[in-house]
Design a protein around this motif. Structure first.
Motif, PDB file in Angstrom:
ATOM      1  N   ALA A   1     104.045  25.105  38.893  1.00  0.00           N
ATOM      2  CA  ALA A   1     103.424  24.144  39.805  1.00  0.00           C
ATOM      3  C   ALA A   1     102.270  24.769  40.570  1.00  0.00           C
ATOM      4  O   ALA A   1     101.238  24.125  40.796  1.00  0.00           O
ATOM      5  CB  ALA A   1     104.474  23.609  40.780  1.00  0.00           C
ATOM      6  N   LEU A   2     102.407  26.026  40.968  1.00  0.00           N
ATOM      7  CA  LEU A   2     101.323  26.696  41.690  1.00  0.00           C
ATOM      8  C   LEU A   2     100.087  26.824  40.814  1.00  0.00           C
ATOM      9  O   LEU A   2      98.960  26.554  41.253  1.00  0.00           O
ATOM     10  CB  LEU A   2     101.789  28.072  42.160  1.00  0.00           C
ATOM     11  CG  LEU A   2     100.763  28.905  42.928  1.00  0.00           C
ATOM     12  CD1 LEU A   2     100.342  28.199  44.208  1.00  0.00           C
ATOM     13  CD2 LEU A   2     101.312  30.296  43.246  1.00  0.00           C
TER      14      LEU A   2
ATOM     15  N   ASP B   1     103.172  18.267  45.072  1.00  0.00           N
ATOM     16  CA  ASP B   1     102.112  17.342  45.471  1.00  0.00           C
ATOM     17  C   ASP B   1     101.407  16.909  44.191  1.00  0.00           C
ATOM     18  O   ASP B   1     100.513  17.572  43.701  1.00  0.00           O
ATOM     19  CB  ASP B   1     101.154  18.063  46.428  1.00  0.00           C
ATOM     20  CG  ASP B   1      99.969  17.200  46.850  1.00  0.00           C
ATOM     21  OD1 ASP B   1      99.863  16.065  46.366  1.00  0.00           O
ATOM     22  OD2 ASP B   1      99.149  17.675  47.653  1.00  0.00           O
ATOM     23  N   TYR B   2     101.859  15.788  43.634  1.00  0.00           N
ATOM     24  CA  TYR B   2     101.383  15.399  42.304  1.00  0.00           C
ATOM     25  C   TYR B   2     101.215  13.895  42.218  1.00  0.00           C
ATOM     26  O   TYR B   2     102.099  13.130  42.609  1.00  0.00           O
ATOM     27  CB  TYR B   2     102.381  15.873  41.242  1.00  0.00           C
ATOM     28  CG  TYR B   2     101.955  15.577  39.822  1.00  0.00           C
ATOM     29  CD1 TYR B   2     101.069  16.421  39.154  1.00  0.00           C
ATOM     30  CD2 TYR B   2     102.437  14.457  39.149  1.00  0.00           C
ATOM     31  CE1 TYR B   2     100.678  16.157  37.856  1.00  0.00           C
ATOM     32  CE2 TYR B   2     102.047  14.181  37.846  1.00  0.00           C
ATOM     33  CZ  TYR B   2     101.174  15.035  37.200  1.00  0.00           C
ATOM     34  OH  TYR B   2     100.776  14.769  35.915  1.00  0.00           O
TER      35      TYR B   2
ATOM     36  N   LEU C   1     102.067  22.797  43.690  1.00  0.00           N
ATOM     37  CA  LEU C   1     103.124  23.353  44.535  1.00  0.00           C
ATOM     38  C   LEU C   1     102.836  23.137  46.008  1.00  0.00           C
ATOM     39  O   LEU C   1     101.705  23.307  46.470  1.00  0.00           O
ATOM     40  CB  LEU C   1     103.279  24.855  44.274  1.00  0.00           C
ATOM     41  CG  LEU C   1     104.379  25.546  45.098  1.00  0.00           C
ATOM     42  CD1 LEU C   1     105.757  25.017  44.706  1.00  0.00           C
ATOM     43  CD2 LEU C   1     104.314  27.062  44.912  1.00  0.00           C
ATOM     44  N   TRP C   2     103.865  22.764  46.758  1.00  0.00           N
ATOM     45  CA  TRP C   2     103.786  22.629  48.209  1.00  0.00           C
ATOM     46  C   TRP C   2     104.991  23.357  48.788  1.00  0.00           C
ATOM     47  O   TRP C   2     106.036  22.767  49.056  1.00  0.00           O
ATOM     48  CB  TRP C   2     103.790  21.158  48.612  1.00  0.00           C
ATOM     49  CG  TRP C   2     103.206  20.904  49.955  1.00  0.00           C
ATOM     50  CD1 TRP C   2     101.919  20.545  50.250  1.00  0.00           C
ATOM     51  CD2 TRP C   2     103.894  20.967  51.214  1.00  0.00           C
ATOM     52  NE1 TRP C   2     101.766  20.387  51.602  1.00  0.00           N
ATOM     53  CE2 TRP C   2     102.959  20.641  52.225  1.00  0.00           C
ATOM     54  CE3 TRP C   2     105.204  21.274  51.583  1.00  0.00           C
ATOM     55  CZ2 TRP C   2     103.293  20.607  53.570  1.00  0.00           C
ATOM     56  CZ3 TRP C   2     105.542  21.252  52.930  1.00  0.00           C
ATOM     57  CH2 TRP C   2     104.586  20.914  53.909  1.00  0.00           C
ATOM     58  N   LEU C   3     104.825  24.684  48.917  1.00  0.00           N
ATOM     59  CA  LEU C   3     105.861  25.538  49.498  1.00  0.00           C
ATOM     60  C   LEU C   3     105.373  25.970  50.874  1.00  0.00           C
ATOM     61  O   LEU C   3     104.390  26.704  50.986  1.00  0.00           O
ATOM     62  CB  LEU C   3     106.122  26.749  48.610  1.00  0.00           C
ATOM     63  CG  LEU C   3     107.140  27.779  49.117  1.00  0.00           C
ATOM     64  CD1 LEU C   3     108.519  27.144  49.289  1.00  0.00           C
ATOM     65  CD2 LEU C   3     107.204  28.982  48.177  1.00  0.00           C
TER      66      LEU C   3
ATOM     67  N   ALA D   1     110.572  29.666  38.203  1.00  0.00           N
ATOM     68  CA  ALA D   1     109.691  29.315  37.080  1.00  0.00           C
ATOM     69  C   ALA D   1     108.972  27.997  37.342  1.00  0.00           C
ATOM     70  O   ALA D   1     107.778  27.855  37.058  1.00  0.00           O
ATOM     71  CB  ALA D   1     110.504  29.222  35.790  1.00  0.00           C
ATOM     72  N   ALA D   2     109.699  27.016  37.893  1.00  0.00           N
ATOM     73  CA  ALA D   2     109.075  25.729  38.216  1.00  0.00           C
ATOM     74  C   ALA D   2     108.016  25.899  39.294  1.00  0.00           C
ATOM     75  O   ALA D   2     106.934  25.291  39.223  1.00  0.00           O
ATOM     76  CB  ALA D   2     110.140  24.736  38.678  1.00  0.00           C
TER      77      ALA D   2
END
Length: 245
Positions: free
Chosen positions: A162-163, A187-188, A168-170, A157-158
């Motif tokens: 984030a995406l 990445d924030y 998000l940086w996956l 969910a997180a």
């Protein structure tokens, strides 16, 4: 405790606009002091960054009420400022480490076995990519125990939120078409915390990190990268306790 303490979230704080922080803290402590919450004994918050404005705001309001305020380092959280380009970063690290990074990158580029690094950006593939990351994490018995079904759902969910927000940086590193390492980060706000990583081969992690630094330092202008772990003497995450005893 704050939502996510202690095992889920490495960095915690109040979600409030800076201009409203003092008023929010006062309102919170007023509520705790009311008869509605007469049974409480302590407000115990972990993982607040050392530079968080919440800490002095809590201390000031607690002191004004005659309450006990305690602040201590819970766990070190070292960080490094990243320069504007990858070569400058390499020039600033130890010679042996610099040589090792370049050697591994060269070997990966020249290998007959294809090596591919990529970021997950397609939401339709996010669930399967997160399952692949969980599979890598589960090779560590301690992490496998940590990854309960509720924890997996929480992390997914997180990641989805984030995406959608562009944070998000996956990333994954594939060797011969198989995932060898992965990294899950946010990445924030020009800050790049090290949230989690997993891999089949220990040496592959260095390549993943090298690619990470190069991509963000050169293309996105990220200035600071933060690690969860550290050694004594590093800047730490805070633990603050306010009590009405």
């Amino acid at each position: 405790m704050l939502l996510g303490s202690i095992e889920i979230s490495d960095y915690l704080d109040l979600i409030v606009r800076p201009a409203d922080l003092s008023r929010f803290v006062t309102g919170l402590l007023d509520f705790l002091a009311s008869r509605v919450t007469s049974g409480w004994r302590a407000l115990d918050w972990y993982n607040l960054p050392e530079a968080s404005p919440t800490l002095p705001a809590l201390e000031a309001d607690a002191s004004a009420r005659g309450w006990t305020f305690t602040r201590e380092v819970y766990q070190p959280a070292p960080y490094i400022p990243l320069p504007a380009d990858f070569e400058t970063y390499l020039a600033g690290i130890d010679k042996k480490q610099r040589h090792e990074i370049r050697r591994k990158m060269r070997r990966a580029a020249e290998s007959e076995i294809p090596v591919r690094w990529y970021l997950v950006e397609d939401e339709s593939a996010l669930e399967s990519e997160m399952e692949a990351f969980f599979a890598l994490m589960s090779q560590d018995p301690a992490k496998e125990e940590f990854l309960t079904e509720p924890m997996r759902r929480q992390m997914l969910a997180a990641a989805r939120t984030a995406l959608r927000g562009g944070w998000l940086w996956l990333a994954f590193l594939e060797v011969g078409g198989k995932k060898a390492a992965g990294a899950f980060n946010f990445d924030y706000g020009n800050i790049f915390p090290r949230l989690g990583s997993a891999g089949v081969y220990a040496s592959v992690g260095l390549q993943t990190w090298t690619k990470r630094v190069r991509l963000h330092a050169r293309e996105r202008g990220i200035q600071v990268s933060v690690w969860r772990e550290g050694s004594e003497g590093d800047e730490g995450e805070g633990n603050s306790v306010i009590g009405n005893w």
